[in-house]
Design a protein around this motif. Structure first.
Motif, PDB file in Angstrom:
ATOM      1  N   ALA A   1      19.401  27.083  14.708  1.00 19.46           N
ATOM      2  CA  ALA A   1      18.992  26.567  13.508  1.00 19.46           C
ATOM      3  C   ALA A   1      17.272  26.495  14.256  1.00 19.46           C
ATOM      4  O   ALA A   1      16.860  26.771  15.140  1.00 19.46           O
ATOM      5  N   LYS A   2      17.133  26.435  13.066  1.00 17.25           N
ATOM      6  CA  LYS A   2      15.405  26.671  13.054  1.00 17.25           C
ATOM      7  C   LYS A   2      14.726  25.121  12.787  1.00 17.25           C
ATOM      8  O   LYS A   2      15.734  24.298  12.697  1.00 17.25           O
ATOM      9  N   PHE A   3      14.178  24.564  12.964  1.00 15.75           N
ATOM     10  CA  PHE A   3      13.226  23.607  13.790  1.00 15.75           C
ATOM     11  C   PHE A   3      12.157  23.108  12.260  1.00 15.75           C
ATOM     12  O   PHE A   3      11.129  23.857  12.674  1.00 15.75           O
ATOM     13  N   ILE A   4      12.429  22.236  11.700  1.00 11.76           N
ATOM     14  CA  ILE A   4      11.628  21.734  10.082  1.00 11.76           C
ATOM     15  C   ILE A   4      10.479  20.646  11.061  1.00 11.76           C
ATOM     16  O   ILE A   4      10.830  19.912  11.373  1.00 11.76           O
ATOM     17  N   VAL A   5       9.040  21.012  11.286  1.00 18.33           N
ATOM     18  CA  VAL A   5       8.608  19.367  11.517  1.00 18.33           C
ATOM     19  C   VAL A   5       7.475  19.214  10.479  1.00 18.33           C
ATOM     20  O   VAL A   5       7.202  20.241   9.580  1.00 18.33           O
ATOM     21  N   PRO A   6       6.663  18.021  10.425  1.00 15.77           N
ATOM     22  CA  PRO A   6       5.524  18.117   9.618  1.00 15.77           C
ATOM     23  C   PRO A   6       4.894  18.886   9.584  1.00 15.77           C
ATOM     24  O   PRO A   6       4.734  19.122  11.068  1.00 15.77           O
ATOM     25  N   ARG A   7       4.012  19.436   8.702  1.00 10.18           N
ATOM     26  CA  ARG A   7       3.225  20.423   9.348  1.00 10.18           C
ATOM     27  C   ARG A   7       1.221  19.860   9.819  1.00 10.18           C
ATOM     28  O   ARG A   7       1.114  18.730   9.418  1.00 10.18           O
TER      29      ARG A   7
ATOM     30  N   GLN B   1      -4.244   9.104  -5.115  1.00 18.39           N
ATOM     31  CA  GLN B   1      -2.692   9.885  -5.880  1.00 18.39           C
ATOM     32  C   GLN B   1      -2.531  10.896  -5.239  1.00 18.39           C
ATOM     33  O   GLN B   1      -1.717  11.581  -5.949  1.00 18.39           O
ATOM     34  N   ASP B   2      -3.814  11.275  -4.266  1.00 18.18           N
ATOM     35  CA  ASP B   2      -3.482  12.700  -4.110  1.00 18.18           C
ATOM     36  C   ASP B   2      -2.135  12.734  -2.043  1.00 18.18           C
ATOM     37  O   ASP B   2      -1.874  13.477  -1.782  1.00 18.18           O
ATOM     38  N   GLN B   3      -1.420  11.420  -2.377  1.00 17.38           N
ATOM     39  CA  GLN B   3      -1.165  11.718  -1.498  1.00 17.38           C
ATOM     40  C   GLN B   3       0.390  10.411  -1.255  1.00 17.38           C
ATOM     41  O   GLN B   3       0.403  10.427  -2.169  1.00 17.38           O
ATOM     42  N   GLY B   4       1.214  10.676  -0.980  1.00 20.34           N
ATOM     43  CA  GLY B   4       2.551   9.865  -0.810  1.00 20.34           C
ATOM     44  C   GLY B   4       3.362  10.073  -2.117  1.00 20.34           C
ATOM     45  O   GLY B   4       3.456  11.317  -2.518  1.00 20.34           O
ATOM     46  N   TRP B   5       4.233   8.828  -2.059  1.00 20.51           N
ATOM     47  CA  TRP B   5       4.939   8.867  -3.444  1.00 20.51           C
ATOM     48  C   TRP B   5       4.217   9.871  -4.361  1.00 20.51           C
ATOM     49  O   TRP B   5       4.619  10.531  -5.209  1.00 20.51           O
ATOM     50  N   HIS B   6       3.143   8.955  -4.703  1.00 27.24           N
ATOM     51  CA  HIS B   6       2.082   9.205  -6.315  1.00 27.24           C
ATOM     52  C   HIS B   6       2.154  10.543  -5.801  1.00 27.24           C
ATOM     53  O   HIS B   6       1.876  11.838  -6.922  1.00 27.24           O
ATOM     54  N   ASP B   7       1.278  11.637  -4.949  1.00 32.40           N
ATOM     55  CA  ASP B   7       1.413  13.519  -4.717  1.00 32.40           C
ATOM     56  C   ASP B   7       3.320  14.140  -5.496  1.00 32.40           C
ATOM     57  O   ASP B   7       2.982  14.849  -6.281  1.00 32.40           O
ATOM     58  N   ILE B   8       4.235  13.315  -4.790  1.00 30.41           N
ATOM     59  CA  ILE B   8       5.454  13.932  -5.746  1.00 30.41           C
ATOM     60  C   ILE B   8       5.362  13.799  -6.830  1.00 30.41           C
ATOM     61  O   ILE B   8       5.674  14.350  -7.508  1.00 30.41           O
ATOM     62  N   ILE B   9       5.150  12.904  -7.215  1.00 25.08           N
ATOM     63  CA  ILE B   9       5.328  12.006  -9.143  1.00 25.08           C
ATOM     64  C   ILE B   9       4.689  13.005  -9.953  1.00 25.08           C
ATOM     65  O   ILE B   9       4.677  13.574 -10.775  1.00 25.08           O
TER      66      ILE B   9
ATOM     67  N   PRO C   1       4.280  16.759   3.479  1.00 21.90           N
ATOM     68  CA  PRO C   1       3.179  15.546   3.366  1.00 21.90           C
ATOM     69  C   PRO C   1       2.202  16.544   2.319  1.00 21.90           C
ATOM     70  O   PRO C   1       2.022  17.876   2.194  1.00 21.90           O
ATOM     71  N   SER C   2       1.378  15.785   1.047  1.00 22.76           N
ATOM     72  CA  SER C   2       0.244  16.181   0.785  1.00 22.76           C
ATOM     73  C   SER C   2      -0.435  17.130   2.003  1.00 22.76           C
ATOM     74  O   SER C   2      -1.089  16.490   2.909  1.00 22.76           O
ATOM     75  N   GLU C   3      -0.974  17.983   1.114  1.00 24.27           N
ATOM     76  CA  GLU C   3      -2.530  18.838   1.319  1.00 24.27           C
ATOM     77  C   GLU C   3      -3.681  17.860   1.946  1.00 24.27           C
ATOM     78  O   GLU C   3      -4.519  18.358   2.671  1.00 24.27           O
ATOM     79  N   SER C   4      -3.019  16.791   0.848  1.00 25.26           N
ATOM     80  CA  SER C   4      -4.761  15.402   1.123  1.00 25.26           C
ATOM     81  C   SER C   4      -4.324  14.885   2.817  1.00 25.26           C
ATOM     82  O   SER C   4      -5.077  14.099   3.421  1.00 25.26           O
ATOM     83  N   VAL C   5      -2.930  14.504   2.892  1.00 27.79           N
ATOM     84  CA  VAL C   5      -2.722  13.954   3.832  1.00 27.79           C
ATOM     85  C   VAL C   5      -2.525  14.704   5.203  1.00 27.79           C
ATOM     86  O   VAL C   5      -3.179  14.319   6.240  1.00 27.79           O
ATOM     87  N   VAL C   6      -2.199  16.699   4.769  1.00 24.78           N
ATOM     88  CA  VAL C   6      -3.019  17.226   6.433  1.00 24.78           C
ATOM     89  C   VAL C   6      -4.191  17.206   7.135  1.00 24.78           C
ATOM     90  O   VAL C   6      -4.505  17.055   8.068  1.00 24.78           O
ATOM     91  N   ALA C   7      -5.061  17.016   5.623  1.00 26.62           N
ATOM     92  CA  ALA C   7      -5.988  17.292   5.776  1.00 26.62           C
ATOM     93  C   ALA C   7      -6.717  16.112   6.802  1.00 26.62           C
ATOM     94  O   ALA C   7      -7.831  16.275   7.257  1.00 26.62           O
ATOM     95  N   HIS C   8      -6.322  15.348   6.253  1.00 24.52           N
ATOM     96  CA  HIS C   8      -6.963  13.512   6.864  1.00 24.52           C
ATOM     97  C   HIS C   8      -6.132  13.438   7.818  1.00 24.52           C
ATOM     98  O   HIS C   8      -6.643  12.659   9.301  1.00 24.52           O
ATOM     99  N   PHE C   9      -5.051  13.995   8.518  1.00 29.06           N
ATOM    100  CA  PHE C   9      -4.399  14.082   9.682  1.00 29.06           C
ATOM    101  C   PHE C   9      -5.733  15.173  10.936  1.00 29.06           C
ATOM    102  O   PHE C   9      -5.638  14.054  12.046  1.00 29.06           O
ATOM    103  N   ASP C  10      -5.479  15.608  10.529  1.00 32.86           N
ATOM    104  CA  ASP C  10      -6.324  16.184  10.945  1.00 32.86           C
ATOM    105  C   ASP C  10      -7.785  16.257  11.207  1.00 32.86           C
ATOM    106  O   ASP C  10      -8.161  15.696  12.778  1.00 32.86           O
ATOM    107  N   ARG C  11      -8.172  15.141  10.027  1.00 31.32           N
ATOM    108  CA  ARG C  11      -9.715  14.052  10.825  1.00 31.32           C
ATOM    109  C   ARG C  11      -9.385  13.609  12.091  1.00 31.32           C
ATOM    110  O   ARG C  11      -9.821  13.357  12.767  1.00 31.32           O
TER     111      ARG C  11
END
Length: 374
Positions: free
Chosen positions: A95-101, A233-241, A175-185
């Motif tokens: 198996a490959k292991f998939i994790v949040p970025r 609007q760039d995070q969570g379900w809003h970003d997917i929608i 996760p969206s690019e916005s969430v990934v950037a926020h997490f790094d901060r």
């Protein structure tokens, strides 16, 4: 839609499978997916008394070969989604292991070390479990893929007896690019302050959840993890929608996010993404706050009459559809002596025969699982 009663069987060669395993009480949830001849395990949970890893036990009970597990996906690092995940990686050798970025590997490794202090104080550190998974990925040379929005995680061609039954595609929508950037901060700020007691960051693991889309030309399924609806609007379900590029058909199976809670619901998911009267599946949360609330069950029922839950919500007590005693015997065989732990195993299994010109999705219920009635 009829309910079948044959638990201990593999799907037919031509069938795909989307199965939700729920434990009630907050002990966890997992999904087991068959695409072509491959299996995918999404998240993990355990029997709190025997410590058996339930998705592995399910696969073993039906006679699946663990060498056929091609993907193990960690949608996020909350306790009820990650217990037992390192053991899955130990035994599923292909198996490959998939994790949040995560943007900054060094910061994340340091964060894991800090968070493990929780375990030393007597608690369960989900990040410590995730750390074991990362250690295994190095020692066993497991390929790790960091998932984010609009990403193809894999493609699997499905051939049976020389007949081409089409290609499966497995996509991550978050996760969206916005969430990934926020997490790094967040991690940077956390480490700079050198907290002596580490808590979950300002934006918790739910925000980084990996939503999975399983696509085939004859059906698709959306696995909502614990992703929430956020004001941004760039995070969570809003970003997917607003920004998802991966949909080509409307999913006919939807694993509802975050135990069917209000913060995982957005009307536009049903208006723009999910098919009419799709099969909806969810696991409850029976610790502290009780999820889903009765109001949300009624709301989801407005979108589909096919709403299934792996066990009751004890303060709502939704009315289950009457079922035979044989199904309860199946659950007793699968996980014994659970009552002392207030642990309710429920399984909602769907299979679809892709050799049919117009395939229908079946639903089978085992253990404490039931269809939510009016």
């Amino acid at each position: 839609m009829g309910l079948k009663r044959n638990f201990f069987t593999l799907p037919k060669e031509t069938e795909a499978e989307i199965t939700l395993i729920g434990t009630g009480g907050g002990y966890g949830e997992s999904m087991v997916v068959r695409v072509g001849r491959n299996w995918i395990i999404v998240d993990s949970c355990i029997n709190p008394k025997t410590k058996d890893v339930l998705p592995l036990q399910y696969l073993e009970e039906i006679g699946a070969n663990l060498n056929d597990v091609s993907l193990v996906i960690c949608t996020h690092w909350h306790n009820d989604h990650i217990r037992g995940l390192s053991h899955i990686l130990e035994v599923c050798e292909n198996a490959k292991f998939i994790v949040p970025r995560v943007n900054d590997k060094d910061k994340f490794v340091r964060f894991i070390t800090l968070d493990s202090e929780k375990e030393a104080k007597g608690g369960f550190s989900s990040i410590d479990e995730f750390g074991k998974c990362l250690e295994l990925s190095v020692s066993k040379k497991i390929k790790v893929v960091r998932a984010s929005s609009n990403q193809v995680l894999g493609k699997i061609q499905f051939n049976v007896g020389g007949n081409d039954l089409g290609e499966f595609e497995i996509d991550s929508l978050s996760p969206s690019e916005s969430v990934v950037a926020h997490f790094d901060r967040e991690l940077g700020a956390l480490l700079d302050k050198r907290f002596s007691v580490v808590s979950v960051p300002e934006k918790g693991p739910n925000d980084k959840s990996v939503v999975i889309l399983i696509k085939h030309k004859k059906f698709s399924a959306l696995l909502g993890a614990d992703l929430e609806v956020k004001e941004n609007q760039d995070q969570g379900w809003h970003d997917i929608i607003n920004n998802c590029l991966m949909f080509n058909t409307k999913p006919v199976i939807y694993k509802l996010p975050h135990h069917g809670s209000q913060n995982g619901y957005h009307e536009d998911i049903f208006k723009n993404i999910i098919g009419d009267n799709a099969i909806l599946k969810l696991t409850p949360w029976n610790r502290g706050s009780k999820l889903p609330e009765l109001e949300m069950l009624k709301k989801y029922r407005e979108h589909s009459t096919d709403l299934f839950i792996t066990s009751p919500v004890h303060n709502n007590q939704p009315r289950p559809k009457a079922r035979s005693k044989s199904l309860h015997k199946m659950a007793e065989l699968f996980s014994k002596n659970l009552s002392e732990m207030k642990f309710e195993l429920g399984i909602v299994r769907s299979r679809i025969d892709l050799s049919d010109s117009h395939p229908m999705v079946s639903v089978e219920l085992f253990g404490s699982a039931f269809k939510v009635a009016d």
